[in-house]
Scaffold this motif. Structure first.
Motif, PDB file in Angstrom:
ATOM      1  N   GLU A 120     -13.451  -8.392  -8.824  1.00 41.46           N
ATOM      2  CA  GLU A 120     -12.517  -8.422  -8.126  1.00 41.46           C
ATOM      3  C   GLU A 120     -12.692  -7.416  -7.224  1.00 41.46           C
ATOM      4  OE1 GLU A 120      -8.195  -8.109  -9.535  1.00 41.46           O
ATOM      5  OE2 GLU A 120      -9.338  -9.942 -11.201  1.00 41.46           O
ATOM      6  N   LEU A 121     -13.817  -7.997  -5.843  1.00 37.58           N
ATOM      7  CA  LEU A 121     -13.950  -7.105  -4.694  1.00 37.58           C
ATOM      8  C   LEU A 121     -13.258  -6.930  -3.686  1.00 37.58           C
ATOM      9  CD1 LEU A 121     -18.237  -8.495  -5.175  1.00 37.58           C
ATOM     10  CD2 LEU A 121     -16.982  -6.276  -5.921  1.00 37.58           C
ATOM     11  N   ASP A 122     -12.157  -8.538  -3.956  1.00 38.19           N
ATOM     12  CA  ASP A 122     -11.787  -7.837  -1.721  1.00 38.19           C
ATOM     13  C   ASP A 122     -10.614  -6.594  -2.831  1.00 38.19           C
ATOM     14  OD1 ASP A 122     -13.021  -9.651  -0.750  1.00 38.19           O
ATOM     15  OD2 ASP A 122     -11.538 -11.158  -1.196  1.00 38.19           O
ATOM     16  N   ASN A 123     -10.345  -6.108  -4.617  1.00 33.96           N
ATOM     17  CA  ASN A 123      -8.935  -5.600  -4.405  1.00 33.96           C
ATOM     18  C   ASN A 123      -9.582  -4.325  -5.043  1.00 33.96           C
ATOM     19  OD1 ASN A 123      -7.093  -7.558  -5.138  1.00 33.96           O
ATOM     20  ND2 ASN A 123      -6.784  -7.521  -6.776  1.00 33.96           N
ATOM     21  N   ALA A 124     -11.037  -4.065  -4.635  1.00 31.11           N
ATOM     22  CA  ALA A 124     -11.425  -2.846  -4.899  1.00 31.11           C
ATOM     23  C   ALA A 124     -11.384  -2.093  -3.512  1.00 31.11           C
ATOM     24  CB  ALA A 124     -12.637  -2.665  -5.759  1.00 31.11           C
ATOM     25  N   TYR A 125     -12.346  -3.330  -2.738  1.00 31.53           N
ATOM     26  CA  TYR A 125     -12.691  -2.656  -1.163  1.00 31.53           C
ATOM     27  C   TYR A 125     -10.772  -2.203  -0.943  1.00 31.53           C
ATOM     28  CZ  TYR A 125     -14.653  -2.157   3.350  1.00 31.53           C
ATOM     29  OH  TYR A 125     -14.646  -1.372   4.253  1.00 31.53           O
ATOM     30  N   GLY A 126      -9.992  -2.926  -1.077  1.00 34.10           N
ATOM     31  CA  GLY A 126      -8.745  -2.226  -0.616  1.00 34.10           C
ATOM     32  C   GLY A 126      -8.499  -0.979  -0.935  1.00 34.10           C
ATOM     33  N   TYR A 127      -8.676  -1.084  -2.648  1.00 35.26           N
ATOM     34  CA  TYR A 127      -8.500   0.483  -2.838  1.00 35.26           C
ATOM     35  C   TYR A 127      -9.037   1.610  -2.524  1.00 35.26           C
ATOM     36  CZ  TYR A 127      -5.590  -1.547  -6.673  1.00 35.26           C
ATOM     37  OH  TYR A 127      -4.558  -2.140  -7.809  1.00 35.26           O
ATOM     38  N   ILE A 128     -10.448   1.576  -2.295  1.00 32.62           N
ATOM     39  CA  ILE A 128     -11.235   2.355  -1.689  1.00 32.62           C
ATOM     40  C   ILE A 128     -10.758   3.159  -0.488  1.00 32.62           C
ATOM     41  CG2 ILE A 128     -13.223   2.845  -0.588  1.00 32.62           C
ATOM     42  CD1 ILE A 128     -14.086   1.349  -2.641  1.00 32.62           C
ATOM     43  N   ASN A 129     -10.176   1.929   1.066  1.00 30.11           N
ATOM     44  CA  ASN A 129     -10.062   2.134   2.194  1.00 30.11           C
ATOM     45  C   ASN A 129      -9.103   2.672   2.005  1.00 30.11           C
ATOM     46  OD1 ASN A 129     -11.779   1.061   3.901  1.00 30.11           O
ATOM     47  ND2 ASN A 129     -11.021  -0.945   3.371  1.00 30.11           N
ATOM     48  N   ASN A 130      -8.233   1.709   1.208  1.00 26.33           N
ATOM     49  CA  ASN A 130      -6.551   3.052   1.330  1.00 26.33           C
ATOM     50  C   ASN A 130      -6.914   4.054   1.014  1.00 26.33           C
ATOM     51  OD1 ASN A 130      -4.977   0.816   2.294  1.00 26.33           O
ATOM     52  ND2 ASN A 130      -4.573  -0.170  -0.168  1.00 26.33           N
ATOM     53  N   GLY A 131      -7.813   4.332  -0.127  1.00 31.40           N
ATOM     54  CA  GLY A 131      -7.801   6.007  -0.539  1.00 31.40           C
ATOM     55  C   GLY A 131      -8.859   7.121   0.710  1.00 31.40           C
ATOM     56  N   LEU A 132      -9.706   6.441   1.049  1.00 37.44           N
ATOM     57  CA  LEU A 132     -10.203   6.739   2.316  1.00 37.44           C
ATOM     58  C   LEU A 132      -8.997   7.309   3.612  1.00 37.44           C
ATOM     59  CD1 LEU A 132     -13.544   4.763   2.539  1.00 37.44           C
ATOM     60  CD2 LEU A 132     -12.738   7.533   1.734  1.00 37.44           C
ATOM     61  N   ALA A 133      -8.385   6.883   3.550  1.00 37.21           N
ATOM     62  CA  ALA A 133      -7.922   6.168   4.580  1.00 37.21           C
ATOM     63  C   ALA A 133      -6.113   7.754   4.231  1.00 37.21           C
ATOM     64  CB  ALA A 133      -6.639   5.625   4.627  1.00 37.21           C
ATOM     65  N   SER A 134      -5.800   8.337   3.436  1.00 38.91           N
ATOM     66  CA  SER A 134      -4.982   8.754   2.711  1.00 38.91           C
ATOM     67  C   SER A 134      -4.886   9.816   1.607  1.00 38.91           C
ATOM     68  CB  SER A 134      -4.037   7.710   2.177  1.00 38.91           C
ATOM     69  OG  SER A 134      -4.439   7.901   0.227  1.00 38.91           O
ATOM     70  N   ASP A 135      -6.358  10.411   1.490  1.00 47.41           N
ATOM     71  CA  ASP A 135      -6.686  10.879   0.596  1.00 47.41           C
ATOM     72  C   ASP A 135      -8.131  11.861   0.438  1.00 47.41           C
ATOM     73  OD1 ASP A 135      -6.612  12.314  -1.851  1.00 47.41           O
ATOM     74  OD2 ASP A 135      -6.066  10.739  -3.314  1.00 47.41           O
ATOM     75  N   ASN A 136      -7.871  13.346   1.091  1.00 46.28           N
ATOM     76  CA  ASN A 136      -9.037  14.253   1.057  1.00 46.28           C
ATOM     77  C   ASN A 136      -9.469  14.996   0.251  1.00 46.28           C
ATOM     78  OD1 ASN A 136      -9.101  13.121   4.019  1.00 46.28           O
ATOM     79  ND2 ASN A 136      -6.959  15.330   4.204  1.00 46.28           N
ATOM     80  N   THR A 137      -8.287  14.101  -1.605  1.00 47.95           N
ATOM     81  CA  THR A 137      -8.834  15.121  -2.203  1.00 47.95           C
ATOM     82  C   THR A 137     -10.200  14.415  -3.081  1.00 47.95           C
ATOM     83  OG1 THR A 137      -6.498  15.677  -2.679  1.00 47.95           O
ATOM     84  CG2 THR A 137      -8.611  15.689  -4.800  1.00 47.95           C
TER      85      THR A 137
END
Length: 86
Positions: free
Chosen positions: A14-31
């Motif tokens: 489910e690559l589209d979902n995974a890419y969405g999670y990755i982008n959201n994380g990169l945009a919001s989580d510096n940890t």
């Protein structure tokens, strides 16, 4: 937990979902920037865009040279792409 969702999504295709999670994380989580960047590289490998994966791995390595997983991924991808421009 976000990383677990990403790994599961990539492993079941489910690559589209995974890419969405990755982008959201990169945009919001510096940890977890290193780990999320590594997941982004994995995404590009899964869709067989090795040039983009290599570009991101090189960037990750330059930002975090002591991050062993990133260095390993960079070294792996270095052997998989052409280096005509270097």
């Amino acid at each position: 937990q976000r990383q677990m969702c990403i790994r599961e999504d990539i492993s079941i295709g489910e690559l589209d979902n995974a890419y969405g999670y990755i982008n959201n994380g990169l945009a919001s989580d510096n940890t977890f920037q290193k780990e999320l960047r590594l997941q982004e590289i994995t995404y590009y490998e899964k869709i067989q865009d090795y040039d983009k994966a290599y570009e991101l791995a090189k960037e990750l390595y330059n930002l975090y040279p002591d991050y062993q997983a990133g260095a390993d991924e960079y070294n792996f991808l270095y052997t998989r792409v052409s280096h005509d421009d270097e």
